[in-house]
Design a protein around this motif. Sequence first.
Motif, PDB file in Angstrom:
ATOM      1  N   GLU A  94      26.597  39.502  20.461  1.00 19.79           N
ATOM      2  CA  GLU A  94      28.235  39.426  21.087  1.00 19.79           C
ATOM      3  C   GLU A  94      28.975  40.143  19.534  1.00 19.79           C
ATOM      4  N   GLU A  95      29.176  39.744  18.790  1.00 19.63           N
ATOM      5  CA  GLU A  95      30.117  40.705  17.270  1.00 19.63           C
ATOM      6  C   GLU A  95      29.918  41.696  17.377  1.00 19.63           C
ATOM      7  N   TYR A  96      28.790  42.210  17.853  1.00 22.38           N
ATOM      8  CA  TYR A  96      28.906  43.602  18.101  1.00 22.38           C
ATOM      9  C   TYR A  96      28.391  44.611  19.069  1.00 22.38           C
ATOM     10  N   THR A  97      27.849  43.570  20.370  1.00 17.19           N
ATOM     11  CA  THR A  97      28.330  43.987  21.287  1.00 17.19           C
ATOM     12  C   THR A  97      29.669  44.189  22.119  1.00 17.19           C
ATOM     13  N   ASN A  98      30.416  43.097  21.334  1.00 17.77           N
ATOM     14  CA  ASN A  98      32.192  43.063  21.663  1.00 17.77           C
ATOM     15  C   ASN A  98      32.936  43.925  21.664  1.00 17.77           C
ATOM     16  N   ILE A  99      32.108  45.910  22.603  1.00 21.00           N
ATOM     17  CA  ILE A  99      33.176  46.920  21.887  1.00 21.00           C
ATOM     18  C   ILE A  99      33.482  47.651  23.257  1.00 21.00           C
ATOM     19  N   VAL A 100      34.824  48.400  23.709  1.00 22.17           N
ATOM     20  CA  VAL A 100      35.428  48.957  25.147  1.00 22.17           C
ATOM     21  C   VAL A 100      34.079  49.712  25.482  1.00 22.17           C
ATOM     22  N   MET A 101      33.754  49.379  27.022  1.00 20.60           N
ATOM     23  CA  MET A 101      32.796  49.988  27.723  1.00 20.60           C
ATOM     24  C   MET A 101      31.495  48.941  27.611  1.00 20.60           C
ATOM     25  N   LYS A 102      31.825  48.416  26.939  1.00 25.31           N
ATOM     26  CA  LYS A 102      30.026  47.496  27.202  1.00 25.31           C
ATOM     27  C   LYS A 102      30.504  46.599  27.272  1.00 25.31           C
ATOM     28  N   MET A 103      31.622  46.009  26.293  1.00 27.12           N
ATOM     29  CA  MET A 103      31.464  44.293  27.104  1.00 27.12           C
ATOM     30  C   MET A 103      33.189  43.981  26.695  1.00 27.12           C
ATOM     31  N   PHE A 104      33.532  43.118  28.457  1.00 24.23           N
ATOM     32  CA  PHE A 104      34.982  42.024  28.240  1.00 24.23           C
ATOM     33  C   PHE A 104      34.638  41.179  28.661  1.00 24.23           C
ATOM     34  N   GLN A 105      35.314  40.240  28.230  1.00 23.18           N
ATOM     35  CA  GLN A 105      34.909  38.846  28.070  1.00 23.18           C
ATOM     36  C   GLN A 105      35.314  37.996  29.433  1.00 23.18           C
ATOM     37  N   PHE A 106      35.943  38.677  30.086  1.00 22.63           N
ATOM     38  CA  PHE A 106      36.913  37.901  31.218  1.00 22.63           C
ATOM     39  C   PHE A 106      36.463  38.866  32.933  1.00 22.63           C
ATOM     40  N   VAL A 107      35.325  37.837  33.468  1.00 16.83           N
ATOM     41  CA  VAL A 107      35.627  39.473  34.987  1.00 16.83           C
ATOM     42  C   VAL A 107      35.354  38.662  35.767  1.00 16.83           C
ATOM     43  N   PRO A 108      34.905  39.037  37.053  1.00 11.83           N
ATOM     44  CA  PRO A 108      34.866  38.409  38.094  1.00 11.83           C
ATOM     45  C   PRO A 108      32.847  37.613  37.800  1.00 11.83           C
ATOM     46  N   VAL A 109      33.148  37.035  38.702  1.00 17.46           N
ATOM     47  CA  VAL A 109      32.033  35.741  38.523  1.00 17.46           C
ATOM     48  C   VAL A 109      31.314  35.290  40.046  1.00 17.46           C
ATOM     49  N   VAL A 110      30.824  34.775  40.243  1.00 18.99           N
ATOM     50  CA  VAL A 110      29.925  34.145  41.720  1.00 18.99           C
ATOM     51  C   VAL A 110      30.774  32.763  41.532  1.00 18.99           C
ATOM     52  N   GLU A 111      31.289  32.237  42.606  1.00 20.31           N
ATOM     53  CA  GLU A 111      32.461  31.083  42.549  1.00 20.31           C
ATOM     54  C   GLU A 111      31.431  29.471  43.271  1.00 20.31           C
ATOM     55  N   LYS A 112      31.700  29.012  42.048  1.00 16.33           N
ATOM     56  CA  LYS A 112      30.327  28.071  42.243  1.00 16.33           C
ATOM     57  C   LYS A 112      30.937  27.065  43.953  1.00 16.33           C
ATOM     58  N   TYR A 113      32.845  27.114  44.609  1.00 15.16           N
ATOM     59  CA  TYR A 113      32.093  26.671  45.693  1.00 15.16           C
ATOM     60  C   TYR A 113      32.501  27.165  46.300  1.00 15.16           C
ATOM     61  N   ASN A 114      32.409  26.757  48.007  1.00 15.34           N
ATOM     62  CA  ASN A 114      32.238  27.770  48.252  1.00 15.34           C
ATOM     63  C   ASN A 114      33.283  26.897  49.497  1.00 15.34           C
ATOM     64  N   GLY A 115      34.485  27.977  49.791  1.00 16.64           N
ATOM     65  CA  GLY A 115      35.166  27.591  50.332  1.00 16.64           C
ATOM     66  C   GLY A 115      36.150  28.400  51.090  1.00 16.64           C
ATOM     67  N   SER A 116      37.714  28.698  52.266  1.00 20.50           N
ATOM     68  CA  SER A 116      38.198  29.761  52.213  1.00 20.50           C
ATOM     69  C   SER A 116      39.003  30.205  51.127  1.00 20.50           C
ATOM     70  N   ASP A 117      39.530  29.264  49.627  1.00 19.12           N
ATOM     71  CA  ASP A 117      39.878  30.043  48.968  1.00 19.12           C
ATOM     72  C   ASP A 117      39.189  30.343  47.896  1.00 19.12           C
ATOM     73  N   ASN A 118      37.629  31.422  48.493  1.00 15.95           N
ATOM     74  CA  ASN A 118      36.925  31.584  47.707  1.00 15.95           C
ATOM     75  C   ASN A 118      36.435  33.217  47.575  1.00 15.95           C
ATOM     76  N   PHE A 119      36.615  34.108  46.822  1.00 12.48           N
ATOM     77  CA  PHE A 119      36.747  35.197  47.031  1.00 12.48           C
ATOM     78  C   PHE A 119      34.878  35.508  46.981  1.00 12.48           C
ATOM     79  N   LEU A 120      34.323  35.237  46.442  1.00 15.06           N
ATOM     80  CA  LEU A 120      32.805  35.615  46.020  1.00 15.06           C
ATOM     81  C   LEU A 120      31.751  34.612  45.628  1.00 15.06           C
ATOM     82  N   THR A 121      30.914  33.994  46.824  1.00 13.12           N
ATOM     83  CA  THR A 121      30.398  33.008  46.726  1.00 13.12           C
ATOM     84  C   THR A 121      28.918  32.716  46.886  1.00 13.12           C
ATOM     85  N   HIS A 122      28.825  34.360  46.384  1.00 15.85           N
ATOM     86  CA  HIS A 122      27.459  34.464  45.838  1.00 15.85           C
ATOM     87  C   HIS A 122      26.914  36.206  45.133  1.00 15.85           C
ATOM     88  N   ASN A 123      26.028  35.770  44.975  1.00 15.09           N
ATOM     89  CA  ASN A 123      25.666  37.449  44.360  1.00 15.09           C
ATOM     90  C   ASN A 123      25.013  38.658  45.210  1.00 15.09           C
TER      91      ASN A 123
END
Length: 493
Positions: free
Chosen positions: A291-320
């Motif tokens: 990741e030291e050399y793939t961490n480049i613009v348009m290839k990799m950003f470190q913090f992006v959307p994820v599937v959330e572990k807990y299911n509930g009304s306050d979760n945006f994305l709960t499954h793939n």
Amino acid sequence: MDILLILPISFLIVFQNVPVDGIRVRIQQGWLEGEILNLTTGRGQYYSFKGIPYARPPTGILRFKAPQTPLSWPGVRNAKQHGSMCPQLDIITNIRIPGNEDCLYINAYSPNMTPRRLLPVMVYIHGGGYKSGSGNVDYYGPDYLLRRKMVVVTFNYRLDALGFICLGTEEVPGNAGLKDQVAALRWVQKNIKHFGGDANRVTIMGQSAGSASVALHINSPMSKGLFHRAIALSGSPVCDWSLAFDPVRRAFVLGKMLGFETKDPEKLLEFLQSVPSDKLIDTSPNILSFEEYTNIVMKMFQFVPVVEKYNGSDNFLTHNIFEKPTYMNKVDIMFGYNNEELASFAEPIATILIERYDKYPELFVPRKILNQAEPNLILELSDIIKKKYFGNKPVNLNSIKEFMSTEFQLIDQVTTIFTDFAKYGDPYHSMSDGKPWPVFNPCTKQYMDLSNDKADITATVLSVNDNENFFFWDQLYSSLRRCTSKNFYDFGV
């Protein structure tokens, strides 16, 4: 000062006339004073209200957490300037923008505050790899859409670690920036009538990370009922830069980089909430050596959307969504992309990245495959992909075509397509030749190809089945699935 009360149809809009090209309007949170501005096209004026808080400042113990309901204010709030931008690194200029964590502001623009019939609304979600950008007019002006009798809304949402860090806990499950977007859409539902907009005719539109966000909103239970059509331009949740990989581990690596090592997520949260915000932008908490050399613009950003572990009304994305799509919002959607998408940024990107791609051709391989496949397979795939796009030519500046600026007429035609889709569900409603725009179906896979010659658009119905690039990547992923039985489209949790 006169107060005018107007009662269109079934609800009350209250606003005040003020002198010197100003206008006041009352929304749920209080009074706003905006301004009347000239369109950049020189063909009329519009009402502008900027820097409206749509959530409480996500600071202190609210950092990384879901946005809270906005507070009211006394008196009249000045709405003639944008609110602060969120802390970020501009991925195009590579300039750090300290901004301010108090950055959850929305902007509303209207061609008519009191129309006889409420106007359709376009809510634009900015791009920038979830790492940079804002809804300010420096990035996205409303003029061309306003000309088509639309109310236009733009806004900021939290970026980078501040908006997308995931600790895998109920308190910080991830996707705070996407929940900001939901809060902005809820604000639109409650307040857009005061700007002449119809809350029952809202179209969300986004580009790049904004486009990926649009696709995620279609599958999010939090977004249900908040919009009625969608336009996704040049970005999807499976782009290289939009896929997470072990985000919880990455959060702990970030803590270690900043001088705090722990295995306790609560202690990590307490520490990360205490550090200055500028320490949380443009970090590189790599968890694998390559990741030291793939961490480049348009290839990799470190913090992006994820599937959330807990299911509930306050979760945006709960499954793939690619394993089990839910389509919580069954709305008309228009997808689009451009040929030679990054040509406008060819020179700055090329001078930084060309040498690296030429030296390490595995960079051509999608990042999710890099994370899961064996080295021999990665090298084989890199040769196949490089040959497809470059043949036997070296990867250098001569491989990249020049970019031309477009004319006003072309911009006008394209924005007409967007607004016709938002208004009528038919992107070609206003076109004189009456050519039907095909509705996409999984068998024929037809789409409209728009090419331009001297600023005139030529529309041709084509099929994805005949698209050489689609066939190449479909075959590549099909062969990988047969060989490895792996799903290369997951969200990293």
